[in-house]
Motif scaffolding. Structure first.
Motif, mmCIF file in Angstrom:
data_model
loop_
_atom_site.group_PDB
_atom_site.id
_atom_site.type_symbol
_atom_site.label_atom_id
_atom_site.label_comp_id
_atom_site.label_asym_id
_atom_site.label_seq_id
_atom_site.Cartn_x
_atom_site.Cartn_y
_atom_site.Cartn_z
ATOM 1 N N SER A 41 2.522 1.609 -3.480
ATOM 2 C CA SER A 41 1.511 1.962 -4.489
ATOM 3 C C SER A 41 1.105 3.429 -4.368
ATOM 4 N N ASN A 42 1.169 3.960 -3.135
ATOM 5 C CA ASN A 42 0.794 5.359 -2.913
ATOM 6 C C ASN A 42 1.978 6.133 -2.346
ATOM 7 N N GLU A 63 0.838 -1.201 0.000
ATOM 8 C CA GLU A 63 0.000 0.000 0.000
ATOM 9 C C GLU A 63 0.872 1.250 0.000
ATOM 10 N N ASN A 66 2.122 10.112 -1.843
ATOM 11 C CA ASN A 66 1.398 10.610 -0.675
ATOM 12 C C ASN A 66 2.162 10.319 0.609
ATOM 13 N N HIS A 67 2.737 9.115 0.664
ATOM 14 C CA HIS A 67 3.484 8.727 1.862
ATOM 15 C C HIS A 67 4.753 9.556 2.023
#
Length: 563
Positions: free
Chosen positions: A338-339, A335, A342-343
């Motif tokens: 994949s993001n 997760e 944003n992280h």
């Protein structure tokens, strides 16, 4: 403290064994008697560099063994636990054998260890200081730690708070670095994790499933034996002239007896209960026999499933619980990858926040350290004053630099000194005069010995190059250090020897064309004779003996005021 020392076939030492006590012990003797050899042996015992030249001529090996007694809170205990070394009754035994071939064998409490491990433990037990030897206090890398130790709980608390934030700061930086690495590597990592998660998910694992399958497999593998055992038990109980039939006969007869004598009512009740329980068992065994059926296909299914689970265990964890925990962990990582944009943004915001907090904690720690540095400088000036170095200037120098975070704070410090008025302070390591260096080291030892937790401190002729009132001051200072730590000192100065609690004379003798070293503990009378020799040399007169007596009396009175 160092309680016992045994040395065999080391240099000119054939075999000696001596006990040491708390307090201040001096070792004296003629030049060449072997005083420094004793220190060399202890140095090797705590992991110093050895050589086959130390082995006594004609012998296979030299043996050195020391018994140390430590308190429950001694720093060596934690280190022993790290290396898996057991300790009983606060005793640590170090042993080192040096072979003529060059091989060295080390043991701690009977367990074989490397020289590096011996050195790691040994440095917490003994601190050897010689006039020309680089010691912990002379190494600028240790100055910050020593300053913090002197600062006590206030500094330690601030350091702990800083380090807690620092670990979080480093973790966030590591997470950001992991997310900003090469795109190709990230894609490969994502593919690998996705495959692993699918493999675990498709297996549809259930906690405890493997144990249930193993139980069922054991039953199927032993089906014939199990069936035969149950059938035999059933046939032993059911049928004419079998177990249940005989219990029924016993019940019938005991009922008749109880009708005549009520004393048998309890026995009748027991047999009656047993009979009906056995009837239930017989019915249960019959049902089990009717239901038992060997299914070879089921055994194959179990084997296949267990093999699948074991394959997953080899890859992802030793138990199903660990496999499922791993799946949960990589699911979070998938997760995050994949993001990742944003992280990364979220982590950068968090990093800035932690950096601000870390800077505040770091500044607080620096402020406390600077206050502590002033107190330390004052304490050392007081010590140097008593050693007739009242014009010496001591300074804790904080290296100026841009804001940077280190594991132990934002500071880099070094001890500076100036021994001559008008001269600028210089790093402690650059102070040249032997006599001055000895006094400076004694002042520092007096300050830090109570903070370091060292079991034994050894001074190897640190009083070289001094005499008169300075020699007397050095003797007093060494005695003060011995109040909190065991001190052993080799000296040629009667002023220092007189301040000791215990006096060991070292001499050598020739026997059978071989030279060997002998140690002996001196009585009060023996101390007078040795001090007289140290005062006047070979010619001992009544005057020198009287002088020696007076020195011992004065030292005893002085120690009463210092204790």
């Amino acid at each position: 403290m160092l309680a016992e020392l045994a040395i065999k076939n080391f240099a000119i030492i054939e075999s000696i064994s001596i006990s040491f006590q708390k307090g201040f012990t001096v070792l004296t003797g003629e030049t060449g008697a072997g005083k420094s050899i004793i220190i060399d042996a202890i140095h090797l015992l705590i992991g110093g560099r050895g050589s086959s030249d130390f082995v006594r001529h004609g012998e296979e090996k030299a043996e050195i063994e020391g018994l140390f007694l430590v308190e429950d809170d001694h720093p060596s205990i934690e280190k022993l636990a790290v290396f898996g070394i057991e300790m009983e009754d606060g005793m640590i035994v170090l042993k080192r054998d040096m072979y003529a071939s060059g091989k060295s064998v080390c043991r701690i409490n009977g367990k074989l260890v490397t020289i590096a491990t011996l050195r790691e433990i040994g440095r917490t037990l003994v601190d050897i200081h010689g006039q020309h030897e680089n010691q912990e206090l002379m190494d600028e890398k240790n100055h910050l730690t020593l300053l913090d130790q002197f600062g006590g709980q206030a500094v330690q608390k601030a350091l702990t708070e800083y380090q807690t934030l620092y670990r979080e700061y480093e973790k966030i930086k590591k997470d950001i670095a992991a997310l900003t690495q090469n795109e190709q590597l990230m894609a490969q990592r994502l593919d690998l994790l996705t495959f692993q998660l699918e493999e675990i998910t498709n297996a549809e694992l259930t906690i405890g499933e493997d144990e249930e399958l193993l139980t069922e497999k054991r039953k199927l593998n032993n089906f014939e034996k199990l069936y035969h055992s149950i059938l035999t038990a059933y046939e032993a109980l059911q049928g004419e002239q079998k177990g249940l039939d005989w219990v029924s006969l016993a019940l019938s007869n005991i009922e008749e007896a109880a009708g005549i004598d009520e004393a048998y009512n309890d026995t009748r009740q027991i047999i009656s209960n047993s009979f009906y329980q056995l009837e239930d068992v017989v019915h249960s065994l019959r049902s089990q026999l009717d239901e038992m059926e060997f299914d070879p296909n089921r055994l194959n299914e179990i084997e296949t499933r267990l093999n699948e689970i074991n394959q997953l265990k080899r890859k992802y964890g030793q138990t199903i619980e660990m496999i499922l925990e791993y799946a949960s962990k990589i699911e979070e990582e998938i997760e995050m990858i994949s993001n990742k944009e944003n992280h990364i943004e979220s982590l950068n915001k968090k990093l800035k926040s932690v950096e601000k907090d870390l800077a505040v904690e770091g500044k607080n720690l620096t402020d406390l350290r600077k206050k502590t540095a002033k107190k330390l400088a004052h304490a050392i000036h007081q010590q140097l004053k008593s050693l007739y170095m009242e014009k010496t200037v001591f300074h804790v120098y904080f290296l100026e630099q841009s804001q940077k975070f280190y594991p132990n704070g934002m500071d880099q410090v070094e001890f500076y000194m100036s021994t001559n008025p008008g001269e600028p302070p210089k790093p402690l390591t650059k102070i040249a005069s032997g006599g001055e260096l000895s006094r400076i080291m004694l002042a520092l030892k007096t300050i830090f010995s109570s903070h370091q937790g060292i079991t034994s401190i050894i001074f190897d002729e640190v009083d070289t190059g001094v005499s008169g009132r300075v020699a007397q001051a050095i003797g007093e200072k060494i005695y003060q250090i011995s109040v909190g730590s065991q001190v052993l000192s080799i000296t040629h100065l009667p002023q220092v020897a007189a301040m000791s609690d215990h006096h060991i004379l070292i001499k050598k003798e020739v026997k059978g064309n071989r030279t060997k070293t002998i140690l002996s503990k001196l009585t009060e009378e023996g101390r007078i004779g040795e001090l007289a020799r140290m005062i006047s040399g070979a010619q001992i007169t009544t005057a020198t003996e009287q002088h020696a007596k007076e020195m011992l009396q004065s030292a005893a009175e002085l120690k009463n005021t210092l204790s």
